[in-house]
Write a protein that holds these residues in place. Sequence first.
Motif, PDB file in Angstrom:
ATOM      1  N   LEU A 101      63.154 114.313 -75.378  1.00 27.82           N
ATOM      2  CA  LEU A 101      63.824 115.408 -76.071  1.00 27.82           C
ATOM      3  C   LEU A 101      62.842 116.481 -76.518  1.00 27.82           C
ATOM      4  O   LEU A 101      63.095 117.674 -76.386  1.00 27.82           O
ATOM      5  CB  LEU A 101      64.616 114.874 -77.271  1.00 27.82           C
ATOM      6  CG  LEU A 101      65.838 114.019 -76.919  1.00 27.82           C
ATOM      7  CD1 LEU A 101      66.527 113.525 -78.181  1.00 27.82           C
ATOM      8  CD2 LEU A 101      66.825 114.810 -76.065  1.00 27.82           C
ATOM      9  N   ARG A 102      61.697 116.070 -77.041  1.00 27.84           N
ATOM     10  CA  ARG A 102      60.694 117.055 -77.427  1.00 27.84           C
ATOM     11  C   ARG A 102      60.145 117.760 -76.193  1.00 27.84           C
ATOM     12  O   ARG A 102      59.866 118.952 -76.212  1.00 27.84           O
ATOM     13  CB  ARG A 102      59.558 116.414 -78.218  1.00 27.84           C
ATOM     14  CG  ARG A 102      58.529 117.446 -78.679  1.00 27.84           C
ATOM     15  CD  ARG A 102      57.494 116.854 -79.613  1.00 27.84           C
ATOM     16  NE  ARG A 102      58.068 116.495 -80.891  1.00 27.84           N
ATOM     17  CZ  ARG A 102      57.385 116.493 -82.040  1.00 27.84           C
ATOM     18  NH1 ARG A 102      56.112 116.834 -82.052  1.00 27.84           N
ATOM     19  NH2 ARG A 102      57.956 116.128 -83.160  1.00 27.84           N
ATOM     20  N   GLY A 103      60.005 117.009 -75.101  1.00 26.57           N
ATOM     21  CA  GLY A 103      59.540 117.604 -73.856  1.00 26.57           C
ATOM     22  C   GLY A 103      60.486 118.687 -73.361  1.00 26.57           C
ATOM     23  O   GLY A 103      60.051 119.743 -72.887  1.00 26.57           O
ATOM     24  N   ILE A 104      61.791 118.442 -73.477  1.00 29.07           N
ATOM     25  CA  ILE A 104      62.777 119.451 -73.070  1.00 29.07           C
ATOM     26  C   ILE A 104      62.660 120.685 -73.959  1.00 29.07           C
ATOM     27  O   ILE A 104      62.746 121.824 -73.476  1.00 29.07           O
ATOM     28  CB  ILE A 104      64.201 118.854 -73.123  1.00 29.07           C
ATOM     29  CG1 ILE A 104      64.370 117.804 -72.019  1.00 29.07           C
ATOM     30  CG2 ILE A 104      65.252 119.948 -72.985  1.00 29.07           C
ATOM     31  CD1 ILE A 104      65.667 117.021 -72.102  1.00 29.07           C
ATOM     32  N   MET A 105      62.450 120.471 -75.257  1.00 29.75           N
ATOM     33  CA  MET A 105      62.250 121.608 -76.164  1.00 29.75           C
ATOM     34  C   MET A 105      61.028 122.418 -75.751  1.00 29.75           C
ATOM     35  O   MET A 105      61.042 123.655 -75.763  1.00 29.75           O
ATOM     36  CB  MET A 105      62.104 121.109 -77.602  1.00 29.75           C
ATOM     37  CG  MET A 105      63.366 120.503 -78.195  1.00 29.75           C
ATOM     38  SD  MET A 105      63.083 119.741 -79.815  1.00 29.75           S
ATOM     39  CE  MET A 105      62.698 121.175 -80.824  1.00 29.75           C
ATOM     40  N   TYR A 106      59.963 121.722 -75.375  1.00 25.70           N
ATOM     41  CA  TYR A 106      58.752 122.395 -74.910  1.00 25.70           C
ATOM     42  C   TYR A 106      59.041 123.204 -73.648  1.00 25.70           C
ATOM     43  O   TYR A 106      58.608 124.351 -73.512  1.00 25.70           O
ATOM     44  CB  TYR A 106      57.653 121.369 -74.610  1.00 25.70           C
ATOM     45  CG  TYR A 106      56.857 120.896 -75.794  1.00 25.70           C
ATOM     46  CD1 TYR A 106      57.378 120.921 -77.087  1.00 25.70           C
ATOM     47  CD2 TYR A 106      55.581 120.391 -75.636  1.00 25.70           C
ATOM     48  CE1 TYR A 106      56.636 120.466 -78.170  1.00 25.70           C
ATOM     49  CE2 TYR A 106      54.824 119.937 -76.706  1.00 25.70           C
ATOM     50  CZ  TYR A 106      55.362 119.966 -77.973  1.00 25.70           C
ATOM     51  OH  TYR A 106      54.624 119.512 -79.041  1.00 25.70           O
TER      52      TYR A 106
END
Length: 252
Positions: A101-106
């Motif tokens: 999820l954080r990767g998608i935000m990035y």
Amino acid sequence: MPITRIAIGTPGEARDTGALKAALAEFISVLIFVFAGEGSGMAFNKLTDNGSTTPAGLVAASLAHGFGLFVGVSVGANISGGHVNPAVTFGAFLGGNITLLRGIMYWIAQCLGSVAACLLLKFATGGLETSAFSVSSGVSVWNAVVFEIVMTFGLVYTVYATAVDPKKGNIGIIAPLAIGFIVGANILAGGAFDGASMNPAVSFGPAVVSWSWTNHWVYWVGPLIGAGIAALVYDNIFIGDHTHEPLSTRDF
């Protein structure tokens, strides 16, 4: 295996202040990097009246991207880890160093940062074209894919060795410099063949602003494959299960 450490994350992560600040840091770092790198190409075209690429132009692009990435990684390192590249984020995810999820935000922040940089360049230059990445004549798309795989492998391998590896010690201090150097070197090696992107976000911004999507898939498929191979190789062989640095509990 890194697959055992892959973490999805929780929906609340999208509202976490730390995660939002990290995404903003990625947006700003990519904006700085793309503005310098793409801007150098536009400046060269203006100075040469849109002439063909020369060795001097290739060196200028290498320096601009290397310097810009050095700064982009440095200013984001303490906030987001200074990925400045969806391929680096993907490699970090496969190694269990960032949640999905954080990767998608990035990824979203990185792509938006690239688009914003290209829009600013277009406005600041009075409407000059932000050239999309393209495969050179005489070079097949599969040649370009191989170039992107190998160059991005070198980039993400360098990221793992100097920034991710918990045994890095004092070498972590020069991580932004090493990352900038490998990108600059790879541009000298592959710039004349396919532009040497190594970064899907760097390719995405100019493609959106110029609305030119010819062979754009090359600049996603190649870097993601190269990043994945580098992450699997370094994490499995050189980090291993017993020396891996676990994710922060905030990421779950």
